[in-house]
Design a protein around this motif. Structure first.
Motif, PDB file in Angstrom:
ATOM      1  N   SER A 100       0.207   5.708  15.770  1.00  0.00           N
ATOM      2  CA  SER A 100       1.340   6.555  16.165  1.00  0.00           C
ATOM      3  C   SER A 100       2.486   5.715  16.718  1.00  0.00           C
ATOM      4  CB  SER A 100       0.894   7.557  17.241  1.00  0.00           C
ATOM      5  OG  SER A 100      -0.198   8.330  16.790  1.00  0.00           O
ATOM      6  N   ALA A 152       6.277   9.154  19.604  1.00  0.00           N
ATOM      7  CA  ALA A 152       5.625  10.400  19.200  1.00  0.00           C
ATOM      8  C   ALA A 152       4.459  10.781  20.103  1.00  0.00           C
ATOM      9  CB  ALA A 152       5.141  10.282  17.752  1.00  0.00           C
ATOM     10  N   TYR A 204      -4.645   8.207  21.627  1.00  0.00           N
ATOM     11  CA  TYR A 204      -3.799   7.706  20.552  1.00  0.00           C
ATOM     12  C   TYR A 204      -4.216   6.296  20.156  1.00  0.00           C
ATOM     13  CZ  TYR A 204      -0.489  11.555  21.063  1.00  0.00           C
ATOM     14  OH  TYR A 204       0.093  12.804  21.091  1.00  0.00           O
ATOM     15  N   GLU A 236       5.072  15.494  13.402  1.00  0.00           N
ATOM     16  CA  GLU A 236       4.743  14.726  12.195  1.00  0.00           C
ATOM     17  C   GLU A 236       3.511  13.844  12.428  1.00  0.00           C
ATOM     18  OE1 GLU A 236       8.029  12.539  10.708  1.00  0.00           O
ATOM     19  OE2 GLU A 236       9.369  14.281  10.621  1.00  0.00           O
ATOM     20  N   ASP A 237       3.435  13.269  13.611  1.00  0.00           N
ATOM     21  CA  ASP A 237       2.271  12.443  13.943  1.00  0.00           C
ATOM     22  C   ASP A 237       1.006  13.299  14.007  1.00  0.00           C
ATOM     23  OD1 ASP A 237       1.132   9.834  14.934  1.00  0.00           O
ATOM     24  OD2 ASP A 237       0.669  11.116  16.656  1.00  0.00           O
ATOM     25  N   HIS A 249      -2.474  13.105  11.806  1.00  0.00           N
ATOM     26  CA  HIS A 249      -3.830  13.202  12.366  1.00  0.00           C
ATOM     27  C   HIS A 249      -4.641  14.245  11.598  1.00  0.00           C
ATOM     28  CE1 HIS A 249      -6.499  13.935  16.171  1.00  0.00           C
ATOM     29  NE2 HIS A 249      -7.129  13.270  15.231  1.00  0.00           N
ATOM     30  N   ILE A 286       4.039  12.114   4.284  1.00  0.00           N
ATOM     31  CA  ILE A 286       3.025  11.615   5.226  1.00  0.00           C
ATOM     32  C   ILE A 286       1.700  11.392   4.509  1.00  0.00           C
ATOM     33  CG2 ILE A 286       1.650  12.219   7.257  1.00  0.00           C
ATOM     34  CD1 ILE A 286       4.133  13.706   8.318  1.00  0.00           C
TER      35      ILE A 286
END
Length: 722
Positions: A41, A45, A51, A273-274, A278, A316
């Protein structure tokens, strides 16, 4: 009874060890899967939760001093070692001192910077740093590993949205924080190898535990072992694998829910978006069944994707197609471990087959009496006796009367933990003895026998240890050996001796104890072989980055496949062994028949002058001289020749008795003696041959050997009637 209790205790201990290793291994595997589902990431974000990030270190003026180089760093690990020479003169290294420390730092990338709070309990964080200092001063070696400002790292950590920082002292889920100068995938690969070894070791312990449990309750039938082992391991692996797979998806749902809550609350397009990245990685990890089933059941409630533009979502997903899972970088380690495991598996299977084959042999062969003993494999139970013809020995170290002994003299060399016993002298000796039962006695030559000595004495003088084992006379023993023809003047008698086809065993144990003991050895070795084969399978999967709970469940199919192969080899080898015994005895008969045939040419030259008027008899002798039959090539012809030969011998003997000059001839006397001896030898060989045929014919009609016999051409053999 004590042995059974010992096997029971071993079974319980191994079962507990298997449960612990299963739990530890599957937990590590779940951690790796969680990490593989996390995208790298951007720092801009991150919101709330665990993370995976990468960036460059900034010390923000907060540094610590490395102890040897005196460099200003944010993390160091040091080690002080010393070279020394042990009592054996070998050069070794020992650690005198070690430690590590870290300070908070700043992590930044192209989008933003974030502070990172380290933990007072530095051992709870997995640090990987390059070696930046290494110096040898005399016998001492100084080594440092450090991270400093400007180093690029990847990190697995929990982000606290309220404090606006990464906190390495806090972690949700079961994951551990990681700070590495390499990649998180490489760190995951190391854990992947460890998880595969733990799970395969657990399976091996479970297999040996089941084997020990069967031994404890007195079961020695191999088909029972195969059934219990197959069902037990398959049920255990599928149950444990499915249970941990469910927990894995529960952990994934908790981790995703925490990040989803933070991303939606932050109202940050980059965070959404992150979050979608995921989600996409979680969905990709559910490509196989039963992952796909579990993901499908939880997707609507636990894995709802964020609402983003479809074009962005496609971009993505396209970017994530090149994302790899955790992998082991040192592939040679994988292939080395797998190769060694396969070699160990083959060796263990060979030992197991040897033990089980011997057990089956003991079960096949009925116990014989010394009176009327037949040529071939024999099983006897009687008492050891000695006399002037076959006297006892005196053991070398303790002066004990015996028929066989083994001794060893050892010296204690070295000091402390390096001390060890070194053999300076050893040896064995044995002598022929009588084995007596209610019907008579037979000579036994214990040379090359596997003797289980009932007596043992160990004494120690200073740094020398003396150990001796011996087999005393007048003890009842079980004997499984080969009843073969004695040498020289006793060639018409049988003696129990060694055979190249199987182990010659002499023991004071009962036959049932021998069967159970060999069965226990075979079961335990097979259990170890299964564990070793699973090590090879799981390590190879880990090396190809394909190790999932489902893969491990599929690897469990190695168990029935391996057991099937072992069973097939065992029964096939059993048939080959029985057929070879028939062939060997048949060859011995052929040798005897040839020896009889070789007597006729010389006899013909001697008697033709005396029996010139016996044209029919001379013609018959001439026919015997010119024609030789083999039981191997033509059984019916060999039997007919023996009948004809006996008729000729009877007719010749009557002529010899009527002719004093012929009767007094030395060659004629030798012929009569050798022919009489060969008849006695032939009787012994024929009985042994027919016994071996009976065993072989019976076995090829039993299940499952019947199918192997038909598939591989094991045909019924006719008895030798003459």
């Amino acid at each position: 009874m004590l042995k059974r209790l010992g096997f029971g205790l071993l079974s319980v201990v191994l079962l507990a060890g298997a449960w612990f290793c299963f739990h530890w291994g599957f937990s590590q595997l779940s951690d790796i899967r969680q990490m593989d589902r996390l995208p790298l990431s951007p720092l801009s974000a991150v919101t709330q939760g665990v993370y995976a990030v990468q960036g460059t270190i900034d010390d923000d003026g907060k540094t610590i001093t490395a102890p040897y180089s005196n460099d200003r760093v944010i993390y160091y690990q040091y080690r002080l070692e010393e070279e020394y020479t042990d009592s054996e003169g070998d050069r070794k290294t020992r650690t005198l001192e070690s430690g590590r420390s870290a300070t908070p730092f700043i992590l930044y990338d192209s989008s933003r910077q974030r502070p990172v709070l380290t933990s007072p309990n530095i051992g709870s964080i997995k640090w990987s740093a390059p070696r930046t200092y290494h110096q040898k001063n005399g016998r001492r070696i100084y080594t440092e590993y450090t991270l400093r400002a400007g180093d690029r790292i990847q990190m697995l950590a929990w982000y606290d949205y309220r404090q606006k920082r990464f906190d390495l002292s806090h972690m949700s889920s079961n994951l551990n924080p990681i700070v590495t100068n390499e990649t998180l995938k490489a760190e995951g690969g190391q854990n992947l190898l460890g998880a595969s070894l733990l799970i395969s070791a657990a399976t091996g312990m479970l297999a040996v535990s089941l084997a020990a449990a069967l031994v404890m309750v007195g079961i020695h039938r191999f088909w029972v072992f195969v059934t219990v082992m197959t069902l037990g391991l398959l049920i255990a692996l599928w149950s444990i694998g499915t249970l941990h797979l469910k927990r894995d998806w529960q952990n994934a749902a908790e981790l995703y829910a925490e990040r989803a809550e933070g991303a939606r609350a932050a109202n940050n397009p980059g965070a959404l978006e992150d979050l979608y990245a995921h989600y996409a990685l979680i969905k990709a990890s559910a490509a196989q069944w039963p992952d796909s089933l579990l993901f499908g059941l939880a997707e609507k409630t636990s894995f709802r994707p964020p609402a983003i533009d479809p074009a962005v979502a496609t971009r993505i997903e396209s970017r994530l197609t090149d994302t790899s899972n955790s992998h082991i970088q040192q592939r040679w380690v994988v292939f080395t471990i797998a190769g060694l495991s396969m070699i160990i598996t083959v060796v263990l299977i060979w030992w197991a087959l040897k033990a089980i084959r011997f057990k089956r042999l003991v079960e096949f062969i009925p116990t014989s009496q010394t009176q009327g003993l037949a040529y071939g494999i024999t099983e006897l139970f009687g008492m050891i006796n000695v006399d002037d013809d076959k006297p006892f020995l005196t053991s070398k170290l303790n002066g004990q009367k015996c028929v066989a002994y083994r001794y060893e003299v050892e010296e204690r060399r070295g000091t402390g933990k390096n001390a060890k016993w070194v053999t300076v002298d050893s040896g064995t000796e044995d002598t022929l003895f009588w084995l007596e039962d209610n019907s008579g006695r037979v000579a036994v030559n214990p040379q090359y026998a596997r003797i289980r000595f009932p007596e043992k004495k160990v004494r120690r003088t200073g740094r020398t240890r003396y150990t001796e084992y011996w087999l005393p006379p007048f003890r009842n023993v079980y004997c499984l050996g080969f009843a073969g023809l004695a040498d020289h003047e006793d060639a018409d008698r049988l003696i129990i001796k060694n055979s190249d086809d199987f182990d010659f065993l002499i023991t004071t144990q009962e036959e049932t104890d021998v069967v159970k003991g060999e069965g226990a050895s075979g079961f335990m070795l097979t259990g170890l072989a299964l564990g070793s084969s699973l090590v090879a399978g799981t390590v190879l999967l880990a090396g190809t980055s394909l190790l999932t709970p489902l893969d491990l469940i599929q690897v469990s199919l190695i168990v029935p496949i391996t057991l099937f192969i072992i069973t097939l080899i065992l029964h096939y080898n059993g048939l080959v062994f029985l057929r070879n015994r028939v062939d060997k005895t048949r060859a011995d008969i052929d040798t005897l028949l040839q020896r009889r045939h070789d007597l006729w040419p010389r006899l013909m030259e001697t008697v033709k002058g005396y029996l010139s008027h016996e044209q029919k008899l001379l013609a018959a002798i001439g026919k015997l001289r010119s024609h030789s039959s083999s039981l191997t090539r033509d059984p019916s012809s060999a039997e007919k020749q023996l009948v004809f030969e006996r008729e000729v011998v009877n007719a010749l003997n009557s002529r010899i008795e009527a002719n004093p000059d012929l009767k007094a001839n030395a060659l004629v006397k030798t012929f009569q003696q050798q022919m009489q001896r060969s008849e006695e030898e032939l009787a012994l060989l024929r009985n042994g041959y027919n016994d071996s045929i009976e065993l072989y014919n019976n076995q090829i009609q039993k299940l499952p050997d019947l199918f192997l016999a038909k598939a591989f051409g094991f045909k019924k053999v006719d008895f030798f009637r003459q």
